[in-house]
Each structure stands twice: as structure tokens, then as C-alpha cells.
Design a protein around this motif. Structure first.
Motif, PDB file in Angstrom:
ATOM      1  N   SER A 229       7.804  -1.077   8.058  1.00 42.64           N
ATOM      2  CA  SER A 229       5.917  -1.197   8.362  1.00 42.64           C
ATOM      3  C   SER A 229       5.552  -0.207   9.198  1.00 42.64           C
ATOM      4  N   ILE A 230       4.669  -0.042   8.309  1.00 40.31           N
ATOM      5  CA  ILE A 230       4.348   1.382   9.831  1.00 40.31           C
ATOM      6  C   ILE A 230       2.799   1.186  10.015  1.00 40.31           C
TER       7      ILE A 230
ATOM      8  N   MET B  23       1.957  -0.199   4.599  1.00 47.00           N
ATOM      9  CA  MET B  23       1.253   0.962   5.561  1.00 47.00           C
ATOM     10  C   MET B  23       0.344  -0.388   5.912  1.00 47.00           C
ATOM     11  N   ASP B  24      -0.113  -0.318   6.832  1.00 46.63           N
ATOM     12  CA  ASP B  24      -1.048  -1.507   7.397  1.00 46.63           C
ATOM     13  C   ASP B  24      -1.908  -0.869   8.244  1.00 46.63           C
ATOM     14  N   GLU B  25      -3.239  -0.514   7.197  1.00 49.78           N
ATOM     15  CA  GLU B  25      -4.928   0.252   7.697  1.00 49.78           C
ATOM     16  C   GLU B  25      -4.459   1.633   7.727  1.00 49.78           C
TER      17      GLU B  25
ATOM     18  N   ARG C  42       9.486  -0.397  -3.146  1.00 46.92           N
ATOM     19  CA  ARG C  42       8.026  -0.710  -3.291  1.00 46.92           C
ATOM     20  C   ARG C  42       6.798  -0.041  -2.058  1.00 46.92           C
ATOM     21  N   VAL C  43       5.698   0.322  -2.693  1.00 44.62           N
ATOM     22  CA  VAL C  43       4.950   1.102  -0.877  1.00 44.62           C
ATOM     23  C   VAL C  43       3.659   0.083  -1.032  1.00 44.62           C
ATOM     24  N   ILE C  44       3.545   0.058  -0.161  1.00 38.26           N
ATOM     25  CA  ILE C  44       2.589  -1.269  -0.217  1.00 38.26           C
ATOM     26  C   ILE C  44       0.768  -1.070   1.171  1.00 38.26           C
TER      27      ILE C  44
END
Length: 208
Positions: free
Chosen positions: A1-2, A84-86, A141-143
């Protein structure tokens, strides 16, 4: 998680780690659970190397890690899931730019495709064994999650591709939802207050 920075990554990690610490299912598979990462064994790991609880040298092949958005430090290991958060706010120049980060980390999911049991070098779809190997979809998966930041940048480009369709959008899913649908506990008076202060900010932070 980034996440946008180390602090934000830590907040997200603490929230997520609380879930698997409290879930009995993960107990037998937990190897390490520190303030910055967690490692888990798979049933296959336990079969091959024994349980971590009995031998701390026993291999654990699943690693859950959280990192700030620096492209250079994200290359290398394979990833089954990337969050990827924000993402829209990865907007510093250079290594922290959203496109730089996205381009650096997303190839790491490409190796996670189901393999033909008779030929492990060949991609294979267990649901449709007749499907040609070149059409098999990877399972990685890329979220990408974010408040929007205008019609610009990597996050908007991904949204545009997903909504346009075509070959580039294959295996993509886009969802746009305002806060009042995602979190119905926020009172309407709070929305009214922020809308009257600045409609543009309101629709970015609450309506996006």
C-alpha cells in the motif's frame, strides 16, 4: 500500500493491521506483525518449511508492507495487490509524481497469472482451459483510491480510460461515489456548511 507520505502510510497500516490482528483466521499463518510490516505463511509454506511459531527461520512468503510514494524505492518485488491511497495527490515533481509511482510499481503484478499445471511456463485460465494463453488475464490487482484533483494527472487518466472502454480498459473497473453514499453517518448540516464556504472544494472532498 502506497500513500502520500510516511505518516499517512503509517495511519493506513495501523488501521488495516487492526483487522487482521483481531481476525482468528490469520492467527495460525502470522509470522511477523510489526509497526511497519506483516508477514504471513501460506498453507504451502507450512507444508514445506513448518510453522513459524515452531521455527522462526521458517519461510513466510506473503508480505504486507506500507510505503510513501517514492518511485525509486518501490521497484523490485512482485506484488499481488497494490493499493495507492490518494493517488491524485501524488503530485510532487520527480520520484513522487503519480505517473512515476504508477509506472514504477504496476509491472510488479504482471507475473501473477494462473499457470497450466501441465506446463507451468504457460498462462492458463482454469475457468476456461480452451482460452488462448495470450488472452489469459493476470490475477494481480491495482487499486487506486483518491479524492479527485481536477481533470489532470495519472488518477484522472486512469478514470478516463476506464470510462471510455476499449482494449486499454480491459479488466478495469471505475467507481465514483460521494461521501454521503459511502458514509451516511455524516450529517447534512456538515455538507451544507462546506458547500456554502466553497462549492469547488466541497465537490472535490465530499462529492467526488
Amino acid at each position: 500500500s502506497i500513500s502520500t507520505d510516511k505518516r499517512q502510510a503509517g495511519i493506513l497500516y495501523n488501521k488495516v493491521s487492526g483487522y487482521y490482528k483481531e481476525c482468528p483466521f490469520f492467527g495460525p499463518y502470522t509470522a511477523n506483525n510489526t509497526q511497519s510490516y506483516a508477514r504471513f505463511q501460506t498453507p504451502k509454506d507450512i507444508e514445506r518449511y513448518g510453522r513459524y511459531a515452531d521455527d522462526e527461520k521458517a519461510n513466510a512468503t506473503i508480505n504486507v508492507a506500507f510505503a510513501p510514494c517514492r518511485a525509486k524505492g518501490l521497484r523490485g518485488p512482485g506484488n499481488l495487490v497494490i493499493i495507492m491511497d490518494e493517488l491524485a495527490h501524488f503530485n510532487d515533481s520527480g520520484q513522487s509524481d503519480a505517473k512515476e509511482v504508477y509506472d514504477a510499481v504496476t509491472p510488479s503484478i504482471s507475473a501473477f497469472s494462473p499457470k497450466n499445471p501441465d506446463d507451468p511456463s504457460t498462462p492458463w485460465d482454469p475457468k476456461d482451459p480452451s482460452l488462448p494463453s495470450e488472452e489469459v488475464q493476470v490475477q494481480g490487482r491495482v487499486i487506486s483510491i483518491s479524492s479527485p484533483l481536477g481533470k489532470q494527472g495519472q488518477f484522472y487518466e486512469l478514470f478516463r480510460i476506464a470510462m471510455t472502454g476499449g482494449k486499454a480498459a480491459q479488466n478495469m473497473f471505475a467507481l465514483q461515489a460521494p461521501t454521503w453514499e459511502v458514509n451516511p453517518t455524516v450529517p447534512a448540516s456538515e455538507y451544507e456548511k462546506h458547500y456554502l464556504k466553497d462549492p469547488n472544494v466541497f465537490f472535490t472532498e465530499y462529492g467526488g
